[in-house]
Design an enzyme around this catalytic site. Structure first.
Site, PDB file in Angstrom:
ATOM      1  N   SER A  31       0.819  -1.213   0.000  1.00 13.61           N
ATOM      2  CA  SER A  31       0.000   0.000   0.000  1.00 13.61           C
ATOM      3  C   SER A  31       0.854   1.265   0.000  1.00 13.61           C
ATOM      4  CB  SER A  31      -0.945  -0.019   1.205  1.00 13.61           C
ATOM      5  OG  SER A  31      -0.208  -0.134   2.398  1.00 13.61           O
ATOM      6  N   GLU A 106      10.946  -9.400  -4.080  1.00 13.59           N
ATOM      7  CA  GLU A 106      11.413  -8.118  -3.532  1.00 13.59           C
ATOM      8  C   GLU A 106      12.907  -8.171  -3.205  1.00 13.59           C
ATOM      9  OE1 GLU A 106       7.231  -6.530  -1.564  1.00 13.59           O
ATOM     10  OE2 GLU A 106       8.551  -7.774  -0.347  1.00 13.59           O
ATOM     11  N   LYS A 124       5.942   1.554  11.532  1.00 13.59           N
ATOM     12  CA  LYS A 124       6.697   0.326  11.208  1.00 13.59           C
ATOM     13  C   LYS A 124       8.077   0.299  11.888  1.00 13.59           C
ATOM     14  CE  LYS A 124       3.603  -0.926   8.042  1.00 13.59           C
ATOM     15  NZ  LYS A 124       3.927  -0.899   6.648  1.00 13.59           N
TER      16      LYS A 124
HETATM   17  C1  5RP Z   1       5.043  -7.052   0.502  1.00 16.10           C
HETATM   18  C2  5RP Z   1       5.898  -6.252   1.420  1.00 16.10           C
HETATM   19  C3  5RP Z   1       5.450  -4.857   1.706  1.00 16.10           C
HETATM   20  O1  5RP Z   1       6.444  -3.978   1.307  1.00 16.10           O
HETATM   21  C4  5RP Z   1       5.200  -4.734   3.193  1.00 16.10           C
HETATM   22  O2  5RP Z   1       4.250  -5.730   3.569  1.00 16.10           O
HETATM   23  C5  5RP Z   1       4.670  -3.339   3.536  1.00 16.10           C
HETATM   24  O3  5RP Z   1       3.411  -3.178   2.942  1.00 16.10           O
HETATM   25  P1  5RP Z   1       2.557  -1.847   3.128  1.00 16.10           P
HETATM   26  O4  5RP Z   1       3.273  -0.759   2.381  1.00 16.10           O
HETATM   27  O5  5RP Z   1       1.230  -2.197   2.530  1.00 16.10           O
HETATM   28  O6  5RP Z   1       2.461  -1.569   4.594  1.00 16.10           O
HETATM   29  O7  5RP Z   1       6.906  -6.666   1.918  1.00 16.10           O
HETATM   30  O8  5RP Z   1       5.493  -8.360   0.389  1.00 16.10           O
END
Ligand code: 5RP
Length: 219
Positions: A31, A106, A124
């Site tokens: 997101s 990723e 985070k």
């Molecule tokens: C997907 C990831 C995303 O980067 C991680 O979950 C963060 O997601 P968001 O920006 O929705 O908080 O690792 O595999």
């Protein structure tokens, strides 16, 4: 828009400003990255992009970005910058990634980039990483792999990865991220895990209340 959403957008826009004309760009998943795509497209730069998920690929194309396959021989083999979100960032720059199950692609994209930039809201940022740590597992021998990785659970409702991997989550202690990362990588049947080391991360852009802190992790 909630404060958390506007922080994601602020971090994404700060990262978009780091991208220069002619760059080869890795696009993460999630997101926060969803805000990056229009911000990048709006700059009208000549870019060659690769995407870490089908969702990002689709959204990036819709925004007007040029997305190339990252699997064909003779295609891109190096990127100038990769930009992605994270689920947790610790004080040393260790990340937990894979909330969207895209961590294998990723990591490949981050590792191919000269500069890996993490974009996140303040929520985070953690003092110490905690479970779950996302995993991608080979379907062959899955029960034996799960037994070896105890305590690990299959992620309910998760689709297989575009590469056919099964998404699961390790639920044990993450007190020693480097030791855990080495053990997970060495366990038969593990395609990849979501613990990303600080040496992979160049910058973390953390947005809180509209202000973006730029933390440099490694060069
Ligand atoms: C997907 C990831 C995303 O980067 C991680 O979950 C963060 O997601 P968001 O920006 O929705 O908080 O690792 O595999």
């Amino acid at each position: 828009m909630s404060d958390a959403e506007s922080d994601k957008q602020a971090a994404a826009e700060a990262a978009a400003a780091l991208v220069e004309d002619g760059m080869k760009v890795g696009l993460g998943t999630g997101s926060t990255v969803a805000y990056l795509l229009p911000a990048l497209a709006q700059r009208s730069l000549q870019l060659r992009c690769v995407a870490t998920s089908l969702a990002t690929e689709e959204a990036a194309r819709k925004a007007g970005l040029d997305v190339e396959r990252f699997e064909s021989e003779g295609g891109l083999d190096q990127l100038d910058i990769a930009i992605d979100g994270a689920d947790q960032v610790d004080p040393d720059g260790w990340l937990v990634k894979g909330g969207g199950g895209a961590h294998t692609r990723e990591r490949i994209v981050a590792a191919a980039a000269d500069r890996f930039v993490v974009i996140t809201s303040g929520g985070k940022i953690v003092n110490a990483l905690v479970a779950p740590v996302p995993l991608e597992l080979l379907p062959f021998g899955l029960p034996a792999t799960l037994r070896a990785l105890d305590p690990t659970v299959l992620r309910e409702g998760a689709d297989p990865s575009p590469d056919g991997g099964v998404i699961a989550d390790y639920q044990g202690s993450v007190d020693d991220p480097r030791g855990l990362a080495a053990w997970l990588s060495a366990t038969a049947g593990v395609i990849d895990h979501g613990l990303f080391p600080p040496d992979l991360v160049a910058d973390v852009l953390i947005a809180r209340g509209g202000e973006v802190e730029h933390r440099r992790v490694s060069s």
